[in-house]
Design a protein around this motif. Sequence first.
Motif, PDB file in Angstrom:
ATOM      1  N   TYR A  63       0.824  -1.213   0.000  1.00  0.00           N
ATOM      2  CA  TYR A  63       0.000   0.000   0.000  1.00  0.00           C
ATOM      3  C   TYR A  63       0.860   1.265   0.000  1.00  0.00           C
ATOM      4  O   TYR A  63       0.565   2.226  -0.715  1.00  0.00           O
ATOM      5  CB  TYR A  63      -0.929  -0.014   1.219  1.00  0.00           C
ATOM      6  CG  TYR A  63      -1.931   1.108   1.239  1.00  0.00           C
ATOM      7  CD1 TYR A  63      -3.001   1.128   0.353  1.00  0.00           C
ATOM      8  CD2 TYR A  63      -1.803   2.163   2.151  1.00  0.00           C
ATOM      9  CE1 TYR A  63      -3.926   2.165   0.365  1.00  0.00           C
ATOM     10  CE2 TYR A  63      -2.723   3.202   2.167  1.00  0.00           C
ATOM     11  CZ  TYR A  63      -3.782   3.194   1.275  1.00  0.00           C
ATOM     12  OH  TYR A  63      -4.692   4.224   1.287  1.00  0.00           O
ATOM     13  N   ALA A  64       1.943   1.265   0.791  1.00  0.00           N
ATOM     14  CA  ALA A  64       2.790   2.458   0.883  1.00  0.00           C
ATOM     15  C   ALA A  64       3.402   2.806  -0.471  1.00  0.00           C
ATOM     16  O   ALA A  64       3.505   3.990  -0.837  1.00  0.00           O
ATOM     17  CB  ALA A  64       3.891   2.244   1.916  1.00  0.00           C
ATOM     18  N   SER A  88       3.681   6.261  -5.457  1.00  0.00           N
ATOM     19  CA  SER A  88       3.560   6.356  -6.904  1.00  0.00           C
ATOM     20  C   SER A  88       2.418   7.276  -7.313  1.00  0.00           C
ATOM     21  O   SER A  88       2.569   8.140  -8.188  1.00  0.00           O
ATOM     22  CB  SER A  88       3.345   4.960  -7.499  1.00  0.00           C
ATOM     23  OG  SER A  88       3.172   5.025  -8.891  1.00  0.00           O
ATOM     24  N   ARG A  89       1.271   7.106  -6.672  1.00  0.00           N
ATOM     25  CA  ARG A  89       0.126   7.955  -6.979  1.00  0.00           C
ATOM     26  C   ARG A  89       0.443   9.419  -6.683  1.00  0.00           C
ATOM     27  O   ARG A  89       0.102  10.321  -7.464  1.00  0.00           O
ATOM     28  CB  ARG A  89      -1.095   7.505  -6.171  1.00  0.00           C
ATOM     29  CG  ARG A  89      -1.812   6.304  -6.743  1.00  0.00           C
ATOM     30  CD  ARG A  89      -2.525   6.668  -8.029  1.00  0.00           C
ATOM     31  NE  ARG A  89      -3.454   5.642  -8.454  1.00  0.00           N
ATOM     32  CZ  ARG A  89      -4.191   5.710  -9.548  1.00  0.00           C
ATOM     33  NH1 ARG A  89      -4.095   6.759 -10.337  1.00  0.00           N
ATOM     34  NH2 ARG A  89      -5.025   4.732  -9.881  1.00  0.00           N
ATOM     35  N   ALA A  90       1.086   9.662  -5.546  1.00  0.00           N
ATOM     36  CA  ALA A  90       1.427  11.037  -5.158  1.00  0.00           C
ATOM     37  C   ALA A  90       2.384  11.670  -6.171  1.00  0.00           C
ATOM     38  O   ALA A  90       2.229  12.834  -6.555  1.00  0.00           O
ATOM     39  CB  ALA A  90       2.037  11.054  -3.764  1.00  0.00           C
TER      40      ALA A  90
END
Length: 246
Positions: free
Chosen positions: A145-146, A151-153
């Motif tokens: 999850y981290a 990556s999304r950020a």
Amino acid sequence: MSYQLTGDLGVNSEVGVILPTYREAENIEKLIAEIENLPLNASILVIDDSSPDKTAEIVKDLQKKYDNILLCVRPRKSGFGTAITDGFKILLSLKISPRFIVTMDADYSHDPKAMLQLLSNMQSGCGIVIGSRYCRGGKIAGWPYARKIISRAANIVAKSIVGLKLNDCTSGFRCYSTHFLKEAIGSLHCQTYEIQIETVRQALLKGFGVKEVPILFVNRKRGKSKLTLTEIQSYISYVLKTVAHG
């Protein structure tokens, strides 16, 4: 930067595949064999940063079997961005440069067969085709999850602050047109993973199209991730500098 380059510099291929490696001895032989089995006129350039696990030695043995493998051994770990730009410069300097250059991870995060999809989407006027994890149909398997959050950020920052209208600005699985790279190579200076943003920005600044196609990204099964805090900081610093300079 000094490096040792071995292999047939007279190789003539339509596609050049750049594989940056550091401690990929568990993966490199199988990966190269799979690329060799694809229906492509391809050459393979391995950029190895003197891996202590003898990755380069395995590639040297493979050069005896395949005459389309080039090996660049750099004296130390010097950053993903410089590996990519060194790879571009080497392939562009060949007597006959490939028409297209593909970059991909050497840890099986990227399926070699998906190269065919990237290449089939390369059209006239297009500078980069990105194998996207986040466009419609793209997927990620096995990431903690981290890592997904990081990556999304990174993509949100690039899209909103730098102004890139893409779903996945940071994917390293890409096909570049040599025409674009010849115009852009003098403007590529990033040391680490922010090279992914820099190449897209240069494509847009120079009037080349950028396209995304969906891929399945699989978390590496062997070895360890090489993303470090320093590289994350370098990415953030690059984005801020880009904003500051317009």
